[in-house]
Design an enzyme around this catalytic site. Sequence first.
Site, PDB file in Angstrom:
ATOM      1  CG  HIS A 105      -2.114  -0.938   1.053  1.00  0.00           C
ATOM      2  ND1 HIS A 105      -2.564  -1.414  -0.161  1.00  0.00           N
ATOM      3  CD2 HIS A 105      -2.936  -1.496   2.000  1.00  0.00           C
ATOM      4  CE1 HIS A 105      -3.616  -2.201   0.042  1.00  0.00           C
ATOM      5  NE2 HIS A 105      -3.847  -2.278   1.332  1.00  0.00           N
ATOM      6  CG  HIS A 179      -8.040   0.129   2.119  1.00  0.00           C
ATOM      7  ND1 HIS A 179      -8.733  -0.613   3.044  1.00  0.00           N
ATOM      8  CD2 HIS A 179      -7.065  -0.678   1.651  1.00  0.00           C
ATOM      9  CE1 HIS A 179      -8.185  -1.818   3.142  1.00  0.00           C
ATOM     10  NE2 HIS A 179      -7.168  -1.880   2.298  1.00  0.00           N
ATOM     11  CD  GLU A 313      -8.740  -2.853  -0.880  1.00  0.00           C
ATOM     12  OE1 GLU A 313      -7.573  -2.603  -1.245  1.00  0.00           O
ATOM     13  OE2 GLU A 313      -9.005  -3.749  -0.032  1.00  0.00           O
TER      14      GLU A 313
END
Length: 346
Positions: A105, A179, A313
């Site tokens: 991420h 997210h 997502e």
Amino acid sequence: MEVKKELFGELGGHPIYAYELKNDRSISVTVLEYGCIINKIMVPDRIGKAENIVLGFDSLDGYVKDAPYFGAIIGRVAGRIAGSSFELDGKTYKLANNENRNHLHGGLKGFNAVIWNSTPIEEDGAVGVEFTYTSPDGEEGYPGKLDVTVMYLLTNEQELKLSYRAVTDKKTILNMTNHAYFNLSGDLKRDVRGHELSMPSDYVLELDQETLPTGKKLDVTGTAFDFRNGRKIEGGTVSNHPQNVLVGNGFDHPFLLSNHKKPIVLKDDESGRVLKVETDQPCVVVYTCNTMGNDEYEIRGRKPCDYLGICLEAQGVPDAVHHPEFPSIVLKPGEEYRANTKLIFS
């Protein structure tokens, strides 16, 4: 319709503001300058009672210390990058190992943990916020100075539009997403195992022991991964399919979208709330908080539990930089990165 700006907290002497977006039909969305976080989405249930349908915190401290990317923009690259490195034009770029030997991420301080510049938007039939951030060349190991714009726009058609734009001065890689963790029961009254998900996806990507795509596509037919005609999330939590067991008895998988004209639909029959997701991205990573019960923090007065939320997502395919068979996430100078996702509430 209106946009209301309020001080949410302070970080390193820098004030962090929250923007509450309200439409004329009982929906409001609160977003933060820190991480472009979606902090709240207030949506009425079947009898008109408005409640929050996303996980988050009421203070900045919770996001800085504890949040597992709650509601945040993820970048530069969403998901995992194997071995925390990648190669472009014969040059190897080393990234942070922030999940075992892999990069997750965007690194130690991804887009979720930076302060974005903000400009409120008020136009006919919509209100929103435009966030901008300049990621310097070499930040978290990525090449290129990257100018990024993220816009949230709430309409009177009960839509929250998310748009992403970016340009670079060097060849680089980019794959952004939001997210948000959804729970349509409202104010976390129940977990999401009873939610029903419909999704136009014929294939899910197989994951290895490090939750990285192997490159193999698995036909969803006859498995708990087949959401084409709708099924409850609970099916994946009790499935003995090796891929469900691998991620802690649930889902943490990239689903390849087969029909972009058909929306993803999440329903909670008890509250009557429905969320439709439309996107131009090639896949959706579905994550069901399979081990959240191990976490120690509180979410608005409630201790976390497994399956408390579900992430949808919309993004490029994870670890695409190591799989030439996946759609490319390379961005070159002179090009513009563009991605769009729409959340529709009813």
